[in-house]
Design a protein around this motif. Structure first.
Motif, mmCIF file in Angstrom:
data_model
loop_
_atom_site.group_PDB
_atom_site.id
_atom_site.type_symbol
_atom_site.label_atom_id
_atom_site.label_comp_id
_atom_site.label_asym_id
_atom_site.label_seq_id
_atom_site.Cartn_x
_atom_site.Cartn_y
_atom_site.Cartn_z
ATOM 1 N N TYR A 249 8.255 6.210 2.106
ATOM 2 C CA TYR A 249 7.179 5.230 1.999
ATOM 3 C C TYR A 249 5.967 5.704 2.805
ATOM 4 O O TYR A 249 6.100 6.147 3.953
ATOM 5 C CB TYR A 249 7.615 3.868 2.547
ATOM 6 C CG TYR A 249 8.786 3.255 1.817
ATOM 7 C CD1 TYR A 249 8.616 2.647 0.572
ATOM 8 C CD2 TYR A 249 10.062 3.297 2.363
ATOM 9 C CE1 TYR A 249 9.694 2.085 -0.104
ATOM 10 C CE2 TYR A 249 11.140 2.743 1.696
ATOM 11 C CZ TYR A 249 10.950 2.140 0.463
ATOM 12 O OH TYR A 249 12.019 1.593 -0.211
ATOM 13 N N ASN A 250 4.795 5.592 2.201
ATOM 14 C CA ASN A 250 3.542 5.764 2.935
ATOM 15 C C ASN A 250 3.248 4.492 3.721
ATOM 16 O O ASN A 250 3.447 3.384 3.223
ATOM 17 C CB ASN A 250 2.378 6.017 1.975
ATOM 18 C CG ASN A 250 2.430 7.368 1.318
ATOM 19 O OD1 ASN A 250 3.062 8.299 1.814
ATOM 20 N ND2 ASN A 250 1.751 7.501 0.182
ATOM 21 N N LEU A 251 2.748 4.664 4.939
ATOM 22 C CA LEU A 251 2.325 3.533 5.755
ATOM 23 C C LEU A 251 0.867 3.729 6.141
ATOM 24 O O LEU A 251 0.539 4.530 7.017
ATOM 25 C CB LEU A 251 3.187 3.401 7.008
ATOM 26 C CG LEU A 251 4.674 3.117 6.786
ATOM 27 C CD1 LEU A 251 5.383 3.005 8.124
ATOM 28 C CD2 LEU A 251 4.883 1.853 5.960
ATOM 29 N N GLY A 252 0.001 3.030 5.469
ATOM 30 C CA GLY A 252 -1.428 3.075 5.754
ATOM 31 C C GLY A 252 -2.072 1.794 5.273
ATOM 32 O O GLY A 252 -1.409 0.886 4.773
ATOM 33 N N ASN A 253 -3.381 1.730 5.418
ATOM 34 C CA ASN A 253 -4.127 0.540 4.999
ATOM 35 C C ASN A 253 -4.787 0.711 3.645
ATOM 36 O O ASN A 253 -5.329 -0.251 3.098
ATOM 37 C CB ASN A 253 -5.204 0.209 6.037
ATOM 38 C CG ASN A 253 -4.623 -0.449 7.267
ATOM 39 O OD1 ASN A 253 -3.756 -1.304 7.150
ATOM 40 N ND2 ASN A 253 -5.077 -0.053 8.442
ATOM 41 N N TYR A 290 -6.141 9.130 2.788
ATOM 42 C CA TYR A 290 -5.827 7.711 2.889
ATOM 43 C C TYR A 290 -4.795 7.362 1.823
ATOM 44 O O TYR A 290 -4.617 8.085 0.845
ATOM 45 C CB TYR A 290 -7.067 6.810 2.825
ATOM 46 C CG TYR A 290 -7.858 6.832 1.548
ATOM 47 C CD1 TYR A 290 -7.600 5.940 0.522
ATOM 48 C CD2 TYR A 290 -8.915 7.733 1.383
ATOM 49 C CE1 TYR A 290 -8.351 5.927 -0.642
ATOM 50 C CE2 TYR A 290 -9.675 7.740 0.221
ATOM 51 C CZ TYR A 290 -9.384 6.837 -0.790
ATOM 52 O OH TYR A 290 -10.126 6.840 -1.932
ATOM 53 N N ALA A 291 -4.098 6.260 2.067
ATOM 54 C CA ALA A 291 -2.836 6.022 1.366
ATOM 55 C C ALA A 291 -2.867 4.804 0.472
ATOM 56 O O ALA A 291 -3.612 3.849 0.708
ATOM 57 C CB ALA A 291 -1.719 5.831 2.384
ATOM 58 N N SER A 292 -1.997 4.838 -0.507
ATOM 59 C CA SER A 292 -1.527 3.607 -1.138
ATOM 60 C C SER A 292 -0.165 3.279 -0.538
ATOM 61 O O SER A 292 0.729 4.128 -0.523
ATOM 62 C CB SER A 292 -1.380 3.784 -2.651
ATOM 63 O OG SER A 292 -0.637 2.705 -3.190
ATOM 64 N N SER A 293 -0.016 2.073 -0.034
ATOM 65 C CA SER A 293 1.266 1.628 0.511
ATOM 66 C C SER A 293 1.906 0.586 -0.398
ATOM 67 O O SER A 293 2.724 -0.229 0.050
ATOM 68 C CB SER A 293 1.078 1.065 1.925
ATOM 69 O OG SER A 293 0.628 2.062 2.807
#
Length: 324
Positions: A249-253, A290-293
């Motif tokens: 899992y990605n963890l970002g905003n 930057y991520a999709s969470s």
């Protein structure tokens, strides 16, 4: 559950260890204190000063551990390019020793502290868990190698694991008893604490590495996530582990802030003006991450509660001005 937390004296590890303790888990922390001290080790836990390479001394069948949360390792991308041997040893070789000890002790649950650095220069944004992995620094290489090793070990069916790929973690965690946990890296390489040092006058100027990236203002763009939001995700991930599965899992905003935007947020929060100099790019720094969470949202029920950069900086400032 009885939990073994490696790197539990560090910024993220100590925060998760404290949350786990407060949730009623029995916590044992292992940390060699090579990059930390023991000031943030929470009370009410067992602490062992030990390298992860020697984890089998603690992680035995008789000890009765139910799960491991693995945070120990080196994190500085720039350092990893200058000293790759340190990162391969501390991040990868030590993690393989941990996996072997878990297998021997029949401990079947692992949450691994991975990183967005595994993606390298993105070919698509926001980054998802299926985005190509192509690290541009040794730090990312070492973490991706561990992710792959974990996947291999879970195929035996004896291990269930989750890798959480962090983006830029910042802020400070305010505990119920008034204690705060914040960044105390040695050496410090992260932008927000360095900028706060400049705001306090602890350094003459702040260096920004690279002003010619293909971004709106020429500086790197990163996804910042509050430490409390990040820590909550670990306990959710622990509860969701299933034998034989390796989930990532990605963890970002899902929001990118440039280095100059972060500097401006620090100036606004602190009210301090400080000098900023442009320095050459550091080897191994991607331009934008930057991520999709969305996957963590849908499968773990996790969502950031403090996504605003001003709130993240404000909490970091509350810690920094009293603890540095």
């Amino acid at each position: 559950m009885k939990l073994l937390v490696t790197g539990g004296a560090g910024y993220v590890g100590a925060t998760v260890a404290r949350m786990a303790r407060d949730a009623g888990h029995q916590v044992v922390i292992v940390d060699d204190l090579s990059r930390n001290d023991d000031r943030q080790v929470p009370s009410g836990v067992v602490f062992a000063r030990l390298r992860v390479h020697d984890i089998a001394d603690v992680l035995t069948a008789e000890a009765g551990f139910d799960a491991v949360l693995h945070f120990a390792g080196l994190i500085a991308a720039g350092e990893s390019m200058a000293h790759p041997e340190w990162h391969w040893d501390n991040n990868t070789r030590a993690s393989l020793a941990l996996l072997d000890a878990m297998r021997a002790a029949e401990v079947g649950k692992l949450v691994f502290s991975s990183t967005a650095a595994v993606y390298g220069e993105p070919t698509e944004l926001p980054l998802t868990e299926t985005s190509p992995t192509n690290p541009v620094n040794t730090y990312g290489d070492t973490k991706l190698a561990v992710d792959r090793a974990i996947a291999s070990y879970t195929r035996t069916g004896a291990l269930g694991a989750t890798s959480l790929r962090y983006f830029n973690v910042a802020g400070a965690h305010a505990c119920d008893d008034g204690i705060m946990i914040g960044e105390r890296h040695d050496p410090e390489t992260h932008l927000i604490p360095l900028a706060l040092d400049a705001a306090l006058g602890h350094r003459d100027k702040l260096s920004l590495f690279g002003d010619d990236y293909p971004t709106a203002d020429g500086t790197c763009v990163r996804d910042y996530i509050h430490i409390t939001d990040l820590a909550r995700a670990h306990l959710l991930a622990l509860d969701a582990i299933e034998p034989g599965e390796h989930n990532i899992y990605n963890l970002g905003n899902g929001i990118g802030f440039s280095n100059l935007q972060v500097v401006q947020a620090v100036r606004e929060v602190t009210g301090a003006q400080f000098d900023v100099e442009n320095a050459p790019r550091r080897p191994g720094d991607p331009a934008t991450l930057y991520a999709s969470s969305d996957l963590a949202h849908s499968e773990l029920g996790w969502k950031p509660e403090k996504p605003d950069i001003a709130d993240i900086v404000a909490d970091a400032w509350a810690f920094h001005r009293t603890h540095r």
